[in-house]
Design an enzyme around this catalytic site. Structure first.
Site, PDB file in Angstrom:
ATOM      1  N   HIS A  61      -2.222  -0.268  -3.851  1.00  0.00           N
ATOM      2  CA  HIS A  61      -0.836   0.149  -3.582  1.00  0.00           C
ATOM      3  C   HIS A  61      -0.150  -0.804  -2.632  1.00  0.00           C
ATOM      4  CE1 HIS A  61      -1.320   2.299   0.381  1.00  0.00           C
ATOM      5  NE2 HIS A  61      -2.545   2.549  -0.053  1.00  0.00           N
ATOM      6  N   ASP A 162      -3.694  -1.254   4.926  1.00  0.00           N
ATOM      7  CA  ASP A 162      -3.656  -0.140   3.973  1.00  0.00           C
ATOM      8  C   ASP A 162      -2.317  -0.204   3.249  1.00  0.00           C
ATOM      9  OD1 ASP A 162      -3.644   2.247   2.622  1.00  0.00           O
ATOM     10  OD2 ASP A 162      -3.770   3.512   4.409  1.00  0.00           O
ATOM     11  N   GLU A 192       1.971   5.471  -2.941  1.00  0.00           N
ATOM     12  CA  GLU A 192       0.634   6.055  -2.766  1.00  0.00           C
ATOM     13  C   GLU A 192       0.637   6.954  -1.544  1.00  0.00           C
ATOM     14  OE1 GLU A 192      -3.654   6.217  -1.368  1.00  0.00           O
ATOM     15  OE2 GLU A 192      -1.846   5.639  -0.312  1.00  0.00           O
ATOM     16  N   GLU A 193       1.321   6.516  -0.511  1.00  0.00           N
ATOM     17  CA  GLU A 193       1.313   7.255   0.759  1.00  0.00           C
ATOM     18  C   GLU A 193       2.095   8.563   0.667  1.00  0.00           C
ATOM     19  OE1 GLU A 193      -0.658   6.469   3.017  1.00  0.00           O
ATOM     20  OE2 GLU A 193      -1.016   4.309   2.960  1.00  0.00           O
ATOM     21  N   ASP A 215      -8.805  -0.150  -2.230  1.00  0.00           N
ATOM     22  CA  ASP A 215      -8.063   0.399  -1.085  1.00  0.00           C
ATOM     23  C   ASP A 215      -8.953   0.283   0.156  1.00  0.00           C
ATOM     24  OD1 ASP A 215      -6.150   1.770   0.478  1.00  0.00           O
ATOM     25  OD2 ASP A 215      -5.682   3.162  -1.146  1.00  0.00           O
ATOM     26  N   HIS A 301      -3.807   3.478   9.522  1.00  0.00           N
ATOM     27  CA  HIS A 301      -2.513   4.130   9.803  1.00  0.00           C
ATOM     28  C   HIS A 301      -2.079   3.952  11.258  1.00  0.00           C
ATOM     29  CE1 HIS A 301      -1.887   6.865   6.041  1.00  0.00           C
ATOM     30  NE2 HIS A 301      -2.379   5.684   5.723  1.00  0.00           N
TER      31      HIS A 301
END
Lengths: 330, 344
Positions: A61, A162, A192-193, A215, A301
């Site tokens: 992603h 990410d 994706e998130e 990922d 994150h």
């Protein structure tokens, strides 16, 4: 490789607003593929034709987490909410940047108890504006972490590994792969998130025979980390399970075999929280045998995610080895 | 069929969500006796087709999940096995269980922790959380590492036992009791005429979020569907409102997940044939395969039959064998009468 990764992580591209990162990726892969298209949700789908083998979807992603401005006050301070999994403790003392290049500082109101992590409603963004009218950021604008990439030995530190690191793996794969038996659908997915939304539609459109997501995954190698048998630098991880999916046993075995036969270090991943595009690809139409190659990543994150370059290079080798086989499931 | 024998075979087979191959073999053997076609899809769903007499080729899907909750190896520490959970595991039931670790070969093991004498006063007040538990297979570290890997499944080893009367107890009755009801239904149907094509599906990965039902329903594209699952049976500490009664027949569910006309038809047939049934109100998501099937493709009229089950998600799930048989009988009569849907 580091320059490629730098460009990818430093480019702006929050979930739902991937125009810029998509352009960067398009420039990186055009000339290396037979077809290139963007679907209705914004997924960038590159097809590299094989010699009549299977249809393989490889997904990473391109979107990143961010914040979305929901109010600008009369003095030009911005209030905001999370776009994807953003947590207040990662925001204190931090900076965000908007699509127009404006940078904002995250400020905190006076707190009643300074020992507690403030909630979003106690935080604001200061872009240095003097009034609402003067403010160069409007309601609905999306900010992302503002951080350059740093390479320190084999360790890399950046925002948005990410999943730009997964994008880097797939770009590198296209550079290095020669003749391949299989039709490769390289998909840089969107949103994706926000819940694997780009993967849902792109997998439906492609209807692949096999799906692989690339990922990041958590590690258990930091002080007092919750137990997890994955560490930085010990090789890409072959996913067995995460919170939403169990990898197809045949795909997982084929990935393990590819690693072992080619002397590529790898780890097995059992992740308690989180998931990837693979969870959506697996449930497409009548079901797709799907697996995941994960890049071990610390501090996911946050503005300072950390990966090991050797894991990234070995992930490319692992994919090359896997795709060189005629049989993609065991 | 001998209901207890079929249930026992199904119950004792290993088949944790995501690796149902142990139980799916048994399901295939049972289905094979009655169906015209049998296949396994990419997610491991076992799909049997028993063709109808037509003339139209309308399809009804019957779904009961064959996966069970279980554990998975997360780390090997000094020869002991740390684990994570697959599906809704209750930490209260783990300590002291016998399990099978599915490594290179199946290894019997037990779930252990510190002896009570050595617990701190604080620890004594609490259920031991799963991260303080581990599996001991009785082998030295090197041998464990040679046989067991991160990601290997661990299933409960509980045997299926006959209690008094028509009651039985064992693991994975959720939802293999319903798979047994499917077999019972297929057996009845082999002696009956039915117009519709019947797709009997033992679904996979229900406990991971209805995943097998999503793809099998898409593949079959049924005109009607009935999911069969277990419902909370009455026992001490629960109110009547929370439960259905064990031994009083399947519950026919009512709520937004279920098509009213389909439900009413099931009720009418149960009444006509004097098959005991109950009503279960489920005001929101049913948490069963019915929830996934209902929104497959353009939408599917869906119903749910619940077999009353005590002690759900433990290795001593307990039920009445008669309830399984009544569920199979009701399904078979419903199917044999199917012509048009919705009825005029």
């Amino acid at each position: 490789m580091i320059e490629l990764i730098r460009t990818l992580t430093e480019t702006y591209g929050p979930a739902g607003n991937e125009t810029r990162i998509r352009q960067v990726l398009r420039d990186m892969v055009k000339g290396k593929v037979d077809e290139l298209k963007v679907d209705a949700l914004g997924n960038l789908i590159a097809l590299r034709k094989g010699k009549g083998g299977r249809k393989v979807m490889l997904a990473a992603h391109m979107d990143e987490i961010g914040i979305v401005v929901n109010y600008v006050d009369e003095k030009g301070f911005l209030r905001f909410s999370a776009l994807g999994g953003v947590f207040p403790h990662t925001l204190l003392g931090n900076r965000v940047e908007f699509e127009n290049g404006v940078v904002g500082v995250i400020g905190v109101e006076k707190l009643e108890s300074p020992d507690k992590v403030p909630t979003f409603d106690k935080l604001y963004i200061d872009v240095g504006a003097e009034s609402r009218e003067d403010c160069p950021v409007k309601v609905g604008d999306i900010g992302v972490f503002s951080r350059p990439l740093i390479a320190q030995g084999q360790r890399l530190i950046a925002k948005a590994f990410d999943d730009r690191i997964g994008c880097a793996v797939l770009v590198k794969l296209l550079e290095e792969i020669g003749d391949c038996e299989h039709d490769l659908y390289i998909v840089f997915t969107v949103q994706e998130e926000l819940g694997l939304r780009g993967a849902v539609t792109s997998a439906y459109g492609i209807a692949p025979d096999v799906g692989i997501a690339v990922d990041v995954t958590r590690t258990g190698d930091t002080p007092e980390a919750p137990k997890m048998a994955v560490a930085l630098g010990k090789g890409p991880a072959v996913k067995v399970k995460d919170a939403r999916m169990i990898s197809h046993p045949g795909v997982r075995q084929a990935l393990i075999r590819a690693a072992e036969q080619n002397g590529i270090p790898y780890q097995l991943e059992v992740l308690e929280g989180g998931t990837t595009d693979a969870a959506a690809i697996q449930l497409t139409r009548e079901g797709i045998p799907t697996g995941v190659i994960s890049i071990p990543c610390r501090y996911i994150h946050t503005p300072s995610e950390m990966v090991d370059l050797r894991d990234v290079e070995n992930a490319v080798r692992l994919l090359l080895a896997y795709l060189s086989s005629k049989e993609l499931t065991e | 069929m001998n209901t207890f024998e079929v249930l026992k075979k199904l119950s004792e087979a290993p088949g944790v969500a995501g690796n149902e191959s142990g139980v799916s073999q048994i399901v295939a053997e049972e289905f094979k006796k009655y169906v015209d076609e049998l296949r396994t899809d990419a997610l491991g769903n076992v799909i049997g087709l028993k063709k109808g007499t037509g003339p139209s080729s309308r399809r009804i899907m019957l779904a009961a999940h064959m996966d069970e909750i279980g554990l998975m190896v997360s780390e090997i520490e000094k020869g002991f096995i740390r684990f994570t959970t697959v599906g809704g595991i209750d930490d209260r039931i783990l300590l002291g269980q016998e399990v099978i670790v599915h490594g290179l070969k199946p290894l019997p093991g037990i779930i252990a922790s510190k002896p009570p004498h050595l617990l701190s006063p604080e620890e004594r007040k609490k259920v031991t959380p799963k991260d303080q538990l581990f599996v001991d297979v009785g082998l030295p570290e090197e041998e464990v590492k040679a046989l067991v890997r991160v990601g290997d499944f661990i299933s409960f080893a509980a045997k299926c036992v006959r209690l008094q009367g028509d009651m039985a107890s064992g693991k994975a009755f959720d939802d293999r009791a319903s798979v047994a009801a499917l077999v019972c239904c297929l057996e009845h149907l082999s002696q009956m005429k039915h117009r519709w094509d019947v797709y009997a599906v033992a679904t996979s990965q229900e406990e991971m979020g209805l995943r097998g039902a999503v793809v099998s329903a898409y593949g079959i594209a049924p005109d009607l569907a009935i999911a069969i699952d277990v419902g909370f049976g009455d026992s001490l500490g629960l109110s009547d409102a929370e439960t259905i009664k064990v031994g009083k027949g399947p519950a026919i569910a009512i709520g937004p997940n279920f098509h009213p006309a389909l439900r009413e038809t099931l009720v009418k047939i149960a009444q006509e044939l004097e098959i005991p049934y109950q009503t279960e109100a489920i005001p929101g998501p049913s948490g069963t395969d019915a929830w996934a099937i209902q929104v497959s493709r353009e939408g599917v009229p869906t119903a749910l039959l619940s077999i009353p089950l005590r002690y759900m998600h433990t290795p001593v799930e307990t039920l009445s064998l008669k309830d399984i048989e009544r569920t199979g009988l009701l399904l078979a009569h419903f199917i044999s009468r199917l012509e048009k849907f919705p009825p005029e």
